[in-house]
Design a protein around this motif. Structure first.
Motif, PDB file in Angstrom:
ATOM      1  N   VAL B 371       0.828  -1.367   0.043  1.00 42.48           N
ATOM      2  CA  VAL B 371       0.025  -0.066  -0.078  1.00 42.48           C
ATOM      3  C   VAL B 371       0.892   1.360   0.040  1.00 42.48           C
ATOM      4  CG1 VAL B 371      -1.492   1.207   1.302  1.00 42.48           C
ATOM      5  CG2 VAL B 371      -2.028  -1.100   1.091  1.00 42.48           C
ATOM      6  N   GLN B 372       1.954   1.213   1.030  1.00 41.40           N
ATOM      7  CA  GLN B 372       2.816   2.347   0.950  1.00 41.40           C
ATOM      8  C   GLN B 372       3.436   2.691  -0.379  1.00 41.40           C
ATOM      9  OE1 GLN B 372       5.942   1.658   3.537  1.00 41.40           O
ATOM     10  NE2 GLN B 372       7.079   3.434   3.205  1.00 41.40           N
ATOM     11  N   MET B 373       3.797   1.739  -1.190  1.00 40.09           N
ATOM     12  CA  MET B 373       4.729   1.954  -2.364  1.00 40.09           C
ATOM     13  C   MET B 373       3.788   1.873  -3.403  1.00 40.09           C
ATOM     14  SD  MET B 373       8.295   0.151  -1.352  1.00 40.09           S
ATOM     15  CE  MET B 373       7.504  -1.309  -0.665  1.00 40.09           C
ATOM     16  N   SER B 374       2.739   1.542  -3.438  1.00 39.34           N
ATOM     17  CA  SER B 374       1.566   1.435  -4.232  1.00 39.34           C
ATOM     18  C   SER B 374       2.183   0.599  -5.606  1.00 39.34           C
ATOM     19  CB  SER B 374       1.174   2.885  -4.927  1.00 39.34           C
ATOM     20  OG  SER B 374       0.029   2.726  -5.729  1.00 39.34           O
ATOM     21  N   CYS B 375       2.617  -0.582  -5.379  1.00 34.80           N
ATOM     22  CA  CYS B 375       3.049  -1.148  -6.175  1.00 34.80           C
ATOM     23  C   CYS B 375       2.224  -2.018  -7.151  1.00 34.80           C
ATOM     24  CB  CYS B 375       3.921  -2.503  -5.446  1.00 34.80           C
ATOM     25  SG  CYS B 375       5.003  -3.858  -6.606  1.00 34.80           S
ATOM     26  N   ASN B 376       2.386  -1.670  -8.444  1.00 37.64           N
ATOM     27  CA  ASN B 376       1.440  -2.365  -9.306  1.00 37.64           C
ATOM     28  C   ASN B 376       1.329  -3.810  -9.703  1.00 37.64           C
ATOM     29  OD1 ASN B 376       0.456   0.072  -9.785  1.00 37.64           O
ATOM     30  ND2 ASN B 376       1.589   0.569 -11.781  1.00 37.64           N
ATOM     31  N   PRO B 377       2.740  -4.437  -9.767  1.00 38.37           N
ATOM     32  CA  PRO B 377       2.954  -5.822  -9.915  1.00 38.37           C
ATOM     33  C   PRO B 377       2.114  -6.782  -8.732  1.00 38.37           C
ATOM     34  CG  PRO B 377       4.968  -4.849 -10.883  1.00 38.37           C
ATOM     35  CD  PRO B 377       4.167  -3.540  -9.937  1.00 38.37           C
ATOM     36  N   TYR B 378       2.556  -5.937  -7.599  1.00 37.77           N
ATOM     37  CA  TYR B 378       1.985  -6.732  -6.304  1.00 37.77           C
ATOM     38  C   TYR B 378       0.574  -6.827  -6.349  1.00 37.77           C
ATOM     39  CZ  TYR B 378       1.526  -7.882  -1.304  1.00 37.77           C
ATOM     40  OH  TYR B 378       1.049  -8.144  -0.039  1.00 37.77           O
ATOM     41  N   TYR B 379      -0.113  -5.943  -6.869  1.00 41.29           N
ATOM     42  CA  TYR B 379      -1.631  -6.068  -7.104  1.00 41.29           C
ATOM     43  C   TYR B 379      -2.275  -6.779  -8.242  1.00 41.29           C
ATOM     44  CZ  TYR B 379      -1.957  -3.441  -2.852  1.00 41.29           C
ATOM     45  OH  TYR B 379      -2.006  -3.148  -1.642  1.00 41.29           O
ATOM     46  N   TYR B 380      -1.361  -6.836  -9.231  1.00 39.13           N
ATOM     47  CA  TYR B 380      -1.684  -7.678 -10.307  1.00 39.13           C
ATOM     48  C   TYR B 380      -1.657  -9.242  -9.575  1.00 39.13           C
ATOM     49  CZ  TYR B 380      -1.921  -5.246 -14.419  1.00 39.13           C
ATOM     50  OH  TYR B 380      -2.390  -4.524 -15.458  1.00 39.13           O
TER      51      TYR B 380
END
Lengths: 465, 625
Positions: B371-380
């Protein structure tokens, strides 16, 4: 010859009480319709109710005078009395015009209308003439003299002009009818011109007056409804001309009449009753049909003339203003009315109905007391008129009887036309409702008329013939 | 006596006439109603008195909607006597032709009545009735005319009440009033031609609560059309009752402040009190002064201008604009992933930029870091796990089941459906469900890789800013919400029943903690994306979003999005800020705007003047990137 009696020995209290009741109701209605919160007293002389109280007092005083005078003088002085009232009618024609007519004699608001008193003079002279011992009823001379007695004041009244009172004088024709003085001699003379015919009597000639009355009444009613149509909610395509309503009404009346006759008559006469009923209906239907057919065929300008006289045009804010407002007042009364002093259409304050304290006094009464009040009022007048006929029929003297019939018929005319104006059964011609309408002349003349009758009746046993 | 029997003829006459008259009287007075109607038409008039509409207070007791007295110049044609048209026109400041035209307009404006039976038409206009000749004159204008009216019988002044908005803010919330249409008059007997009805905003939604109870006076009217007195001493009269005041959760100062922050920008701010669901502010920019639409004259003049303005000031963006939520959506993906058990607090995914682009940051080792880094691949990765839970061997069917579960979660957050907020013009947004994609791609023709852009709040997902603010409120409450609403109390009666019902999401409270910690870090940790949202002494938790958008094929400047609540442990305000085509990221414009709102609301004043100046002075008009 004269028995020593108290003044009230044979006094007809019943008639007197009905007279007082009507005067009381009338005064209450005048008070209600003209009520002004700034003059709450009924004796407020600046208001019509205050003045009406005065007129009633004057009338009762005149009534007392009548009672103190021997009843014989009316017969004895019938000609001078008649001549006096006729003279007044002539004088009034030289008076200044007021509201388009020369009907008032006197100063300011305290004038009298001689036409009201002419009724008494005419009644007395007619009674005197028709009670002559050697009178031949079926004589042309008799018919002509009797008619002249009526015609002279009628012509003078028409000159004023006062159409209402003019019409009222035809009431005397019924009195003549009752006494057997009919137009039959005239009719016979016409009919017997035809060679080979030698009638002694014709039915039409003998009953000419009631027949004429029925024809006139039916014609007027037919014309009054001529521009209406009857529609039915369940049959939207059917549209009947207005006179079918009149026909239906007559049918009901005839049916009810026949059933009453059946109930009253013997078995042999029942057949006659049926024939009379059928004839009555067929004749009425014929008259209605002829009147409406003729009216339809009339040229426009002729139609217009009739419409003008009968105030037929559907023009609620113009020619038909008075009747439209009057009907709204009466019709909105409902079953029990809006309550005393709560007339909204016919109150003088709103002034929708003109003359609501005089000629249209029935409006505020019917609006405030509803159908219940109207019923009582109609009943009281019917009762009074039939009571007078009963009194008439118990007189030993034909003078008394004829006079009494005159009173009954005049009351009937005033009643029928005055109430009829409010319910589309009579054209709007201004005549007062006896004992009810505000006005000195009518109050005094009707009261004097009534007290003469009561006086004659109370002394009926003094007279032999 | 041979003629004795004739007395019966005469008595029969009497009785017949008596009976006929009684019958006729019975018919007229009891059976037939038409004469009663005629009497009412003539003399017994019904006068309706419409009370002024209810006034409105904001949460601090400030009267934000009140009524102001205006004057109509009334006319009764039948009472007009020898009108000197020239002098009259001069008095009211019109030309003679305008006066004549106005007469015609009034008569024609009433239309005609066509009888359903006969097909005959009659004009509705009646010369005995009063019509407004000039409507809505101010006291000032009337004071110039009134002293001379005695020279013009048939004209008189009449008092009327119209809306007044002392704060000139919140036009899109309050809405406006307009004259009722013919259909509305026919449908609801409360209305008479010429009266007003709420046309938009809470004026429309709470129409019945605003309008109060009409009073009726029955008066006796004379032939001259003068009032003579009360009918039957006022027995049937009723008093007009003004409806009780409406109390709003709105903070009008905050609202005005928000409108000022968004000046020269297109966008929205929605602030909600999480504990109650009351909307504190709902800014739609650009907006307009609600006083511009008070009364017919104003509406006729200003409405077309507002309608033609390309920035659409009449359009209530926070309610009706459906935007892709961008990265703010990642909060929800985190919560669903945790609740479904496809990830846990310390699940990490590498920041694999070959899957989807991302900015440079270390790989997230936990949800909080993601959440903090708003990582796109993480949410994929997270969303793939939610969609494909191996509940079916068929990959397509598996995706269908997974997306179904996902959509249900989203619905429990009030998304993809219209919120039952007390205002008109709400849009539902879009949460794609299996049926949605079946329509696009065909049944069993799609799987996660087909729909993956929903992972990061792009693609088909659409939310209204109000829904986004509600998500912030849900975060603040850790799992539940009251439907956001404006009116906190109708008189003393509290809000409408639907706003007293708590809605629980499908996510348990415990799963919120790591995500909220992530939101805190977004603002307060060095790697966070919204460091501009910091406020001294207030723990703001937030999440930025940067929404890529196109007009046709042309990429436009990014929308700047930020949702937040504060303080972290006792949330007083939840907020969503959406600035269209601002450029930069969510942290550039939206985050500082939100922080200013929070500061203003919680502290009552703003000390971060530099930040305030930067936002207020910014002109962000969009354009291609």
């Amino acid at each position: 010859m004269r028995k020593n009696q108290s003044i009230t020995g044979n006094f007809d209290w019943i008639l007197f009480i009905v007279y007082i009741i009507l005067i009381g109701m009338g005064l209450a209605t005048v008070y209600s319709v003209a009520y002004d919160p700034e003059y709450p007293s009924i004796f407020a002389f600046s208001k019509v109710y205050g003045r009406q109280v005065m007129w009633i007092a004057v009338s009762l005083f005149l009534g007392l005078l009548v009672f103190l005078i021997d009843s014989d003088i009316y017969r004895k002085f019938s000609v001078p009395i008649y001549v006096f009232t006729i003279t007044l009618l002539v004088i009034v024609l030289f008076m200044p015009e007021k509201n388009g007519a020369r009907a008032w004699l006197g100063i300011g608001s305290f004038g009298i209308q001689p036409a009201e008193f002419a009724k008494i003079g005419t009644a007395i002279l007619l009674a005197r003439f028709l009670s002559s011992l050697n009178l031949k009823q079926q004589n042309i001379r008799t018919v002509l003299i009797a008619n002249s007695i009526i015609l002279v004041p009628m012509v003078l009244i028409l000159l004023q002009p006062d159409a209402g009172t003019f019409v009222v004088f035809t009431a005397f024709l019924f009195v003549m009818y009752r006494e057997g003085v009919t137009y039959d001699p005239l009719v016979l003379r016409l009919v017997n011109i035809i060679p080979g015919i030698k009638f002694k009597q014709t039915w039409v000639g003998s009953h000419f007056i009631p027949i004429l009355f029925v024809i006139v009444f039916l014609s007027v009613v037919t014309l009054l409804v001529s521009n209406q149509t009857i529609t039915f909610e369940s049959f939207p395509d059917v549209e009947l001309p207005g006179y079918y309503g009149v026909l239906f009404f007559i049918f009901i009346i005839v049916l009810v009449g026949y059933l009453i006759m059946r109930w009253l008559f013997s078995k042999r006469e029942r057949k006659r009753a049926l024939i009379i009923a059928i004839m009555a209906f067929v004749m009425s239907a014929g008259i209605i049909k002829v009147v409406s057919f003729t009216f339809d065929k009339l040229a426009d300008h002729q139609k217009e003339r009739i419409e003008l006289v009968l105030k037929l045009k559907e023009d609620p804010d113009g020619d038909d203003y008075n009747r439209n407002r009057a009907m709204a007042a009466v019709g909105s009364g409902g079953l029990f009315g809006k309550g005393y002093r709560k007339a909204s259409v016919s109150s003088v304050r709103t002034n929708h109905v003109p003359e609501s304290e005089t000629d249209f006094i029935f409006c505020p009464f019917a609006e405030e007391w509803g159908f219940a009040g109207s019923l009582i009022l109609v009943f009281l007048y019917m009762f009074m008129m039939i009571r007078i006929i009963m009194i008439a029929e118990r007189q030993r003297s034909s003078f008394n009887r004829i006079y009494a019939y005159s009173v009954a018929m005049i009351l009937f005319y005033h009643f029928a036309i005055n109430i009829g104006m409010n319910i589309e059964f009579a054209p709007v011609i201004g005549i007062p409702l006896p004992f009810f309408s505000y006005g000195g002349s009518s109050m005094m003349s009707f009261s004097i008329m009534m007290f003469i009758l009561l006086k004659l009746d109370s002394q009926r046993k003094d007279v032999l013939n | 006596m041979q003629f004795d029997s004739r007395k019966y003829v005469i008595i029969t006459f009497f009785i017949l006439i008596g009976i006929i008259y009684v019958f006729k009287l019975f018919y007229m007075q009891v059976v037939d109603d038409s004469w009663k109607l005629r009497a009412q038409q003539l003399a017994e008039k019904r006068i309706e008195i419409t009370p002024p509409r209810a006034v409105v207070f904001d949460r601090n007791g400030k009267k934000i909607v009140s009524n102001k007295t205006y004057y109509n110049l009334m006319m009764v044609e039948d009472n007009i006597v020898d009108l000197d048209t020239v002098a009259f026109a001069k008095l009211i400041g019109w030309s003679v032709q305008e006066v004549r035209d106005r007469f015609v307009e009034i008569v024609e404006g009433e239309g005609v009545y066509t009888s359903p039976h006969t097909g005959k038409t009659t004009p509705n206009y009646q010369s005995i009735r009063a019509y407004p000749f000039i409507k809505e004159l101010t006291a000032d204008e009337m004071s110039k005319i009134a002293p001379h009216l005695d020279k013009y019988p048939g004209f008189y002044e009449d008092v009327t009440s119209m809306r007044n908005y002392p704060y000139a803010s919140g036009a899109n919330i309050l809405g406006y009033l307009a004259e009722v249409t013919r259909e509305e008059v026919d449908r609801d007997e409360f209305y008479r031609p010429g009266q007003v009805i709420g046309r938009a905003g809470i004026e429309a939604f709470y129409e019945k609560q605003f309008r109060g109870k009409k009073g009726v006076h029955y008066i006796v009217s004379s032939a001259m059309n003068n009032t003579v007195g009360a009918f039957e001493d006022g027995k049937y009269d009723t008093v007009a009752i003004q409806a009780p005041a409406l109390y709003m959760g709105l903070d009008v100062d905050l609202q005005a402040y928000g409108e000022k922050l968004l000046q020269n920008k297109r966008g929205c701010i929605v602030a909600i009190e999480p504990a109650t669901g009351e909307i504190l502010a709902l800014v739609s920019s650009p907006s307009y002064d609600p006083n511009l639409l008070v009364g017919n004259r104003n509406i006729r003049e200003n409405y077309p201008k507002l309608l033609q303005n390309p920035d659409k000031p009449l359009f209530p963006r926070p309610l009706a604009s459906e935007y892709m939520p961008g990265s703010t959506f990642k909060l929800l993906q985190s919560l669903i992933g945790l609740q479904e058990g496809v990830i846990h607090e310390n699940t990490g995914f590498p920041c694999n930029k070959s899957v989807v682009g991302c900015h440079n940051h270390p790989s997230a080792q936990s949800v909080t870091q993601a959440v903090q880094m708003s990582c796109n691949p993480y949410y994929y990765a997270v969303t793939r796990r939610i969609i494909h839970q191996n509940k079916s061997k068929d990959i397509y069917e598996d995706a269908e089941i997974g997306l179904g579960i996902w959509a249900k979660y989203m619905h429990s957050f009030g998304l993809g459906q219209r919120l039952e907020t007390d205002i008109t013009g709400l849009r539902p947004g879009v949460i794609p469900d299996p049926a949605y994609y079946d329509k696009w791609y065909g049944h069993h023709q799609w799987k996660f890789s087909t729909i993956r852009s929903i992972s990061i709040g792009q693609g088909e997902v659409q939310l209204t800013p109000l829904q986004l603010a509600n998500v912030a409120a849900i975060m603040a409450n850790r799992g539940w919400y009251y439907t956001p609403h404006f009116v906190s109390s109708i008189g003393e009666d509290g809000p409408l029943p639907q706003y007293r019902k708590k809605h629980y999401t499908m996510v348990d409270r415990k799963n919120f903690d790591p995500v909220i910690e992530g939101m805190r870090r977004v603002v307060w940790e060095p790697g966070g994306t919204a460091r501009r949202a910091r406020i001294d002494g207030i723990t703001v938790c937030g999440k930025t979003g940067t929404v890529e958008n196109y007009i046709g094929q042309v990429k436009q400047k990014n929308h700047s999005v930020f949702i937040a609540f504060a303080p972290m442990n006792d949330p007083k305000i939840a907020i969503a800020v959406f600035i269209e085509n601002a450029g930069g990221g969510g942290g550039t414009w939206a985050a500082p705007t939100a922080s200013l709102m929070i500061e203003k609301y919680i502290n009552g004043e703003v000390k971060s003047t530099a930040k305030e100046e930067r936002i207020m002075n910014a002109v962000l008009k969009g354009g291609p990137k």
